[in-house]
Design an enzyme around this catalytic site. Structure first.
Site, short mmCIF file in Angstrom:
data_model
loop_
_atom_site.label_atom_id
_atom_site.label_comp_id
_atom_site.label_asym_id
_atom_site.label_seq_id
_atom_site.Cartn_x
_atom_site.Cartn_y
_atom_site.Cartn_z
N SER A 199 0.83 -1.22 0.00
CA SER A 199 0.00 0.00 0.00
C SER A 199 0.86 1.26 0.00
O SER A 199 0.54 2.24 -0.69
CB SER A 199 -0.98 -0.01 1.17
OG SER A 199 -0.33 -0.30 2.39
N HIS A 223 -1.81 -9.05 1.90
CA HIS A 223 -1.56 -7.74 2.56
C HIS A 223 -2.74 -7.48 3.51
O HIS A 223 -3.03 -8.28 4.40
CB HIS A 223 -1.35 -6.68 1.48
CG HIS A 223 -0.84 -5.36 1.97
ND1 HIS A 223 -0.21 -5.18 3.17
CD2 HIS A 223 -0.89 -4.11 1.40
CE1 HIS A 223 0.12 -3.90 3.32
NE2 HIS A 223 -0.30 -3.23 2.27
N HIS A 232 5.82 -12.73 7.56
CA HIS A 232 6.02 -11.33 7.14
C HIS A 232 7.21 -11.24 6.20
O HIS A 232 8.16 -12.00 6.32
CB HIS A 232 6.25 -10.41 8.36
CG HIS A 232 5.98 -8.98 8.04
ND1 HIS A 232 6.93 -8.15 7.52
CD2 HIS A 232 4.83 -8.24 8.14
CE1 HIS A 232 6.40 -6.96 7.32
NE2 HIS A 232 5.13 -6.98 7.68
N ARG A 284 2.80 -4.82 16.79
CA ARG A 284 1.39 -4.39 16.64
C ARG A 284 0.46 -5.50 17.14
O ARG A 284 -0.63 -5.22 17.64
CB ARG A 284 1.10 -4.06 15.16
CG ARG A 284 1.97 -2.93 14.62
CD ARG A 284 1.80 -2.75 13.12
NE ARG A 284 2.21 -3.92 12.36
CZ ARG A 284 2.08 -4.04 11.05
NH1 ARG A 284 1.54 -3.06 10.34
NH2 ARG A 284 2.47 -5.13 10.42
N ASP A 317 -2.37 -8.63 11.65
CA ASP A 317 -3.71 -9.10 11.28
C ASP A 317 -4.16 -10.32 12.08
O ASP A 317 -5.35 -10.66 12.08
CB ASP A 317 -3.72 -9.44 9.78
CG ASP A 317 -3.35 -8.22 8.94
OD1 ASP A 317 -3.90 -7.15 9.20
OD2 ASP A 317 -2.49 -8.36 8.05
N1 HAX Z 1 1.41 -20.01 5.99
C1 HAX Z 1 1.87 -20.93 5.12
N2 HAX Z 1 2.94 -20.74 4.34
C2 HAX Z 1 3.60 -19.59 4.46
C3 HAX Z 1 3.21 -18.60 5.38
C4 HAX Z 1 2.06 -18.84 6.16
N3 HAX Z 1 1.56 -17.93 7.00
N4 HAX Z 1 4.07 -17.56 5.28
C5 HAX Z 1 4.96 -17.88 4.33
N5 HAX Z 1 4.68 -19.09 3.83
C6 HAX Z 1 5.35 -19.78 2.73
C7 HAX Z 1 5.22 -18.94 1.46
O1 HAX Z 1 3.94 -19.11 0.87
C8 HAX Z 1 6.39 -19.46 0.64
O2 HAX Z 1 6.01 -20.73 0.12
P1 HAX Z 1 6.45 -21.18 -1.37
O3 HAX Z 1 7.96 -21.12 -1.38
O4 HAX Z 1 5.90 -22.56 -1.48
O5 HAX Z 1 5.84 -20.20 -2.31
C9 HAX Z 1 7.45 -19.70 1.71
O6 HAX Z 1 6.74 -19.86 2.95
C10 HAX Z 1 8.45 -18.58 1.84
O7 HAX Z 1 7.74 -17.37 2.09
P2 HAX Z 1 8.42 -16.20 2.95
O8 HAX Z 1 9.65 -15.74 2.24
O9 HAX Z 1 8.53 -16.63 4.35
O10 HAX Z 1 7.28 -15.08 2.90
P3 HAX Z 1 7.07 -13.89 1.85
O11 HAX Z 1 7.96 -12.77 2.25
O12 HAX Z 1 7.14 -14.36 0.46
O13 HAX Z 1 5.56 -13.50 2.14
C11 HAX Z 1 3.68 -13.08 3.53
C12 HAX Z 1 5.17 -12.82 3.30
C13 HAX Z 1 3.21 -12.16 4.64
C14 HAX Z 1 2.91 -12.71 2.25
C15 HAX Z 1 3.47 -14.58 3.90
O14 HAX Z 1 4.11 -14.84 5.13
C16 HAX Z 1 2.00 -14.97 3.99
O15 HAX Z 1 1.42 -15.34 2.96
N6 HAX Z 1 1.36 -14.88 5.20
C17 HAX Z 1 -0.05 -15.14 5.36
C18 HAX Z 1 -0.87 -13.95 4.88
C19 HAX Z 1 -0.73 -12.78 5.83
O16 HAX Z 1 -0.85 -12.89 7.04
N7 HAX Z 1 -0.50 -11.57 5.25
C20 HAX Z 1 -0.41 -10.32 6.03
C21 HAX Z 1 1.02 -9.82 6.19
C22 HAX Z 1 1.10 -8.55 6.97
C23 HAX Z 1 0.49 -7.42 6.20
O17 HAX Z 1 0.93 -6.98 5.15
N8 HAX Z 1 -0.60 -6.95 6.68
O18 HAX Z 1 -1.30 -6.04 5.99
#
Ligand code: HAX
Length: 440
Positions: free
Chosen positions: A242, A272, A319, A328, A374
């Site tokens: 964002s 996000h 994250h 938070r 979240d």
């Molecule tokens: N559950 C399952 N698998 C997860 C995970 C979770 N909560 N978090 C990361 N992973 C997985 C990824 O999907 C990725 O898998 P692949 O290699 O198979 O694609 C692997 O672990 C490596 O990911 P990462 O490097 O640890 O995480 P990223 O930096 O790529 O992504 C995210 C960060 C926040 C998007 C990710 O942790 C996620 O999808 N979390 C769940 C959704 C979530 O809570 N989002 C909110 C984040 C905070 C925010 O922005 N709020 O607004």
């Protein structure tokens, strides 16, 4: 006289001269190196942005202009008899770079209340949408509809001098922030409360007025929660979707309405901001599937494993930058402990906190197994009776405006140019790898 605007001019002018000189004298300094893996992993860790409002440390979490969340809760001005900081104070801090006085904060509350009038056509646009339209879609459409009011766009069309960008941008930013709670509350009341709208009360502070217009003004504790909620969601440095979107779209000199509407389309993504609705949806589905409001740690572990087996993420965990529990999350947990005696959903959230990190860690690929903001927010809203979780990301968006729009103003003050990183094809990348191997 608008003292906040004057103050911003006063601090931004020398800062922009300093920045220009800094680049002139040190422009050839190497900022870092990055790898092919980083290019393929969402540019993580590549420094490419200047964002003054906050800085994120992987281990410690966010600092707003140098202050942690516990410090903000202590130092920012409060409402009369209040315990949580007023988000107006955080906006002042992010924009000006120093802590506000109580008078500074009162002046912002009054200014935003004065600017909160939303033209009727915005409500008409909203009313023309099916009520089943996702609240975030309604929100972004309403913000785009409000762009008719942009002073920046009108001045640009008349041939505005570059030196005046930030002046008109300031008016748009303040008008937009003033209007957002009204728009968000209208969406909530039309979608879930039979179109029974509640007029704003300009005597209230920004967060309390939002609670009032949502229909929760009389619910004990909700205003307190709103002030905390609107403070902790406001900013998370510049690279998140964002914030980065506001910066990117703003760099084309799209006005604050257009830039913010674009950023809200990014916040609406489930990785996000939409994660806040996904968390509570997931918890409700788990409670339904298990037939209990109080699942045990073993039951939660089974459900988490089922979620992972289905190829889904566990919402609220992980994250892109943080490598510890999000402060938070901790602030909300403390709020619950201080204000709420017993709540099944909140206690389930805390039990999930015990269960999920070791499971995610055991996968060996998740970089951060800890909860983010979240993971907790929805359970507090449910406690106070706001169960319509599709709406939660709109509340996040109202708060996020504070940080990303303060940054929009700094971008214009610094005269930031259009953003245009270089892209290459995979063919180009393969050729580079092959020639590096040939020369090795
Ligand atoms: N559950 C399952 N698998 C997860 C995970 C979770 N909560 N978090 C990361 N992973 C997985 C990824 O999907 C990725 O898998 P692949 O290699 O198979 O694609 C692997 O672990 C490596 O990911 P990462 O490097 O640890 O995480 P990223 O930096 O790529 O992504 C995210 C960060 C926040 C998007 C990710 O942790 C996620 O999808 N979390 C769940 C959704 C979530 O809570 N989002 C909110 C984040 C905070 C925010 O922005 N709020 O607004």
């Amino acid at each position: 006289m608008d003292t906040l605007k004057d103050k911003f001019f006063e601090v931004a002018k020398p800062a922009s001269i300093e920045m220009r000189n800094l680049v002139k004298e040190n422009g050839d300094m190497v900022m870092g190196q990055y790898t092919l893996e980083q290019v393929f992993s969402g540019m993580k860790g590549i420094i490419g942005l200047i964002t003054e409002t906050s800085l994120l440390d992987a281990e410690e979490g966010i600092r707003f202009r140098g202050y942690t969340i516990p410090e903000l809760r202590e130092k920012l001005p409060k409402a009369e008899n209040g315990v949580e900081p007023l988000p107006e104070g955080l906006f002042y801090l992010m924009l000006i770079g120093e802590l506000p006085t109580v008078e500074n904060v009162r002046a912002i509350s009054a200014d935003w209340a004065r600017r909160a009038v939303v033209p009727n056509h915005v409500f008409k646009v909203l009313d023309s949408l099916p009520k089943s339209t996702h609240p975030m879609t309604q929100f972004t459409i309403a913000i785009n509809a409000l762009q008719t009011e942009s002073e920046f766009a009108k001045a640009y069309a008349k041939g505005m001098n570059k030196a005046d960008y930030w002046d008109y941008a300031y008016e748009d930013v303040m008008n937009l922030i003033g209007r957002l709670p009204r728009i968000a509350a209208y969406i909530y009341r039309r979608t879930y409360k039979n179109d029974e709208h509640i007029e704003p009360n300009p005597k209230l502070d920004w967060g309390a007025n939002f609670a009032h217009m949502l229909g929760f003004g009389e619910v004990d504790g909700f205003k307190r929660l709103m002030r905390l909620y609107l403070t902790i969601h406001a900013d998370h440095e510049g690279g998140n979707v964002s914030a980065h979107t506001t910066h990117l779209v703003g760099s084309a000199l799209s006005d604050p309405y257009l830039a913010f509407a674009a950023s809200m389309n990014g916040l609406a993504g489930p990785l996000h901001g939409l994660a806040n609705q996904e968390v509570i949806k997931w918890i409700f589905e788990m409670q339904d599937a298990l037939g209990t409001k109080n699942p045990s740690e073993e039951q939660i572990a089974d459900y988490v494993n089922k979620t992972l087996k289905e190829g889904k993420v566990v919402p609220g965990y992980g994250h892109a930058v943080l490598r510890k529990t999000d402060p938070r999350y901790t602030a909300q947990m403390e709020f619950a402990k201080r204000n709420i005696e017993h709540d099944d959903t909140i206690e389930t959230v805390w039990r999930i906190y015990k269960v999920v990190p070791p499971i995610l860690e055991s996968l060996g690929k998740v970089k951060n197994p800890w909860p983010n903001v979240d993971a907790h927010s929805g359970s507090l809203l449910v406690h106070y009776g706001m169960v319509e979780y599709d709406f939660y990301t709109v509340m996040f968006g109202v708060s996020r405006a504070l940080g990303v729009l303060a940054s929009y103003l700094w971008d214009r003050a610094y005269g930031m140019p259009i953003e245009r990183p270089k892209s290459v094809t995979s063919e180009w990348m393969k050729n580079k790898i092959n020639s590096a191997k040939a020369n090795a």
